[in-house]
Design an enzyme around this catalytic site. Structure first.
Site, short mmCIF file in Angstrom:
data_model
loop_
_atom_site.label_atom_id
_atom_site.label_comp_id
_atom_site.label_asym_id
_atom_site.label_seq_id
_atom_site.Cartn_x
_atom_site.Cartn_y
_atom_site.Cartn_z
N ASP A 149 12.17 5.95 2.97
CA ASP A 149 11.23 6.29 1.90
C ASP A 149 11.54 5.42 0.68
O ASP A 149 12.70 5.08 0.42
CB ASP A 149 11.39 7.77 1.52
N TYR B 182 -9.50 4.88 0.84
CA TYR B 182 -8.48 5.63 1.58
C TYR B 182 -8.93 5.84 3.03
O TYR B 182 -8.21 5.52 3.98
CB TYR B 182 -8.25 6.97 0.87
#
Ligand code: UDP
Length: 332
Positions: free
Chosen positions: A31, A149
Site C-alpha cells: 500500500d 472511474y
C-alpha cells in the site's frame, strides 16, 4: 498460503487481511497509503503472519517481487470514492489503469492466481435493474469526469480477461457494489459514514439531489467472505461476479434510518448535485445487484441487514470518539 493484498491498508483490504491472517495465511499488504490508512492495519503489525510493503502499485520491480513470493494475489489497490474521482481525475485514471497493468503483468509472468476487484460503477447509468454480469455497460460522455472511474475499471476488466483468454492466467473479477462498514471514511464521498458522522454530531444529514436515488449496501464482512471463497473456486476463473446486497433503499430513507438508529436530533438537508460535485456531475438513479450468479457459485447470502450495518458503523464512530456505544452490534 502466502497471500498478497494490494491496497491492503484500505477499508476493504484491511478487513480482508484480518480474515486471511485469522485463517493462518501469511499476508503481505502492499500500500502507498494514498487513501489507505495506517490505523486500519496497526493491530496487525508485529503479527508473525503479517508483512507490510510501503510502495506504489506502479513500482514494477517491487510489485514483481511481491507477486513472485505469493501464492495468491488480491488486487484491491485503486482510486476510490466519487469525490476523489471528480477532484483528481488524472490520478484516478493513472492509478487504476497503470497499477492494474503492472499487477497483471507480474501475475502472468509467475502464473499466480489473481482476484481483481472491479466495481458496480461499470454498469453506469444502465436502467436495466437489477444489474447482471452479462449486461451492457452504459457510461456517459468523457467530459463528465465521474465516468473516468467506470471506464478505467472496465478497462482493467478487459485487460484481466485478455490475459485469461490469451494465456489462461487464473483470474477472477469481482464487481463490488456499495460496500460499507467500520473503517470506511466519508472523506472521499461515501454516503453511509458521512450520514453516521453527521447524525452522531446532531448535524443535518446532507442528501444530494432529492434522495430518491437508490443503492444496496453490503457489509464489508459479507463482501470479504465472498472474495476469499471466489479466489479458491476453480470454476470462478475467467468469470465476473457481482458482490453486494440486493436490499434496495433510497438515500432519503437511508438518512431517515440513520437518524432513527442513532437516536439523533439531526434534520435532513437537500443539496443539489451541482453544488456537491460540480456542474458536469451525473448520478445513477438505481443500482441493484443481481446476485443469482454468486448465489449459485458459492451459496452467497449476505448475513448483515441494513439496520445491522448502520448500527455497526455507528458503533465504530462512537468508539473512535471515545464514547461507549449505546447499541451493541448484533453480529460478529
Ligand atoms: N450521497 C448523499 N450525500 C452524501 C454523499 C453521497 O446523498 O453526503 C449520495 C450520492 O449522491 C449517491 C449515493 O449517496 O447518490 C451513494 O453515494 P456514494 O458516494 O456512497 O456511492 P456511489 O453509489 O455514488 O458510488
Amino acid at each position: 498460503m502466502r497471500v498478497l493484498i494490494t491496497g491492503g491498508a484500505g477499508f476493504i483490504g484491511s478487513h480482508l487481511a484480518d480474515v486471511l491472517v485469522a485463517q493462518g495465511n501469511h499476508v503481505t499488504v502492499l500500500d502507498d497509503f494514498s487513501t489507505g490508512r495506517h490505523e486500519n492495519i496497526a493491530h496487525l503489525e508485529g503479527h508473525p503472519l503479517f508483512n507490510l510493503v510501503y510502495a506504489d502499485i506502479g513500482e514494477e520491480a517491487i510489485v514483481r517481487d511481491c507477486v513472485a513470493a505469493a501464492d495468491r494475489v488480491f488486487h484491491l489497490a485503486s482510486a476510490v470514492g466519487v469525490r476523489l474521482i471528480v477532484e483528481q481525475p488524472v490520478r484516478t485514471i493513472e492509478t487504476i489503469v497503470h497499477g492494474t497493468s503492472v499487477v497483471m503483468k507480474a501475475c502472468s509472468r509467475y502464473r499466480k492466481p489473481v482476484l481483481l476487484t472491479s466495481t458496480s460503477e461499470v454498469y453506469g447509468k444502465s436502467t436495466k435493474v437489477p444489474f447482471s454480469e452479462e449486461d451492457d455497460l452504459v457510461i456517459g460522455p468523457s467530459y463528465r469526469r465521474r465516468w473516468a472511474y467506470a471506464c478505467s475499471k472496465a478497462l482493467d476488466e478487459f485487460l484481466a480477461m485478455a490475459y485469461w483468454h490469451h494465456s489462461r492466467m487464473p483470474v477472477v473479477i469481482v464487481r463490488l457494489f456499495n460496500t460499507v462498514g467500520p473503517r470506511q471514511t466519508g472523506q472521499y464521498g461515501m454516503v453511509l459514514p458521512r450520514f453516521v458522522q453527521q447524525a452522531l454530531k446532531d448535524e443535518p444529514l446532507t442528501v444530494y439531489g432529492d434522495g430518491s436515488q437508490t443503492r444496496c449496501f453490503c457489509h464489508v464482512k459479507d463482501a470479504v467472505g465472498a472474495l476469499v471463497r471466489l479466489m479458491e473456486l476453480p470454476e470462478a476463473r475467467g468469470e465476473v461476479f457481482n458482490v453486494g446486497s440486493d436490499e434496495e433503499v433510497s438515500i432519503r430513507e437511508l438518512a431517515e434510518r440513520v437518524i432513527r438508529i442513532t437516536g439523533s436530533q439531526s434534520s435532513i438537508k437537500y443539496i443539489p448535485f451541482e453544488e456537491a460535485y460540480g456542474a458536469d456531475f451525473e448520478d445513477m438513479q438505481r443500482r441493484v445487484a443481481d446476485l443469482s450468479k454468486i448465489r449459485q457459485a458459492i451459496g452467497y447470502k449476505p448475513r448483515f441487514s441494513l439496520d445491522d450495518i448502520i448500527g455497526d458503523v455507528a458503533d465504530h464512530y462512537t468508539r473512535k470518539s471515545g464514547k461507549v456505544p449505546q447499541r451493541a452490534s448484533s453480529r460478529g
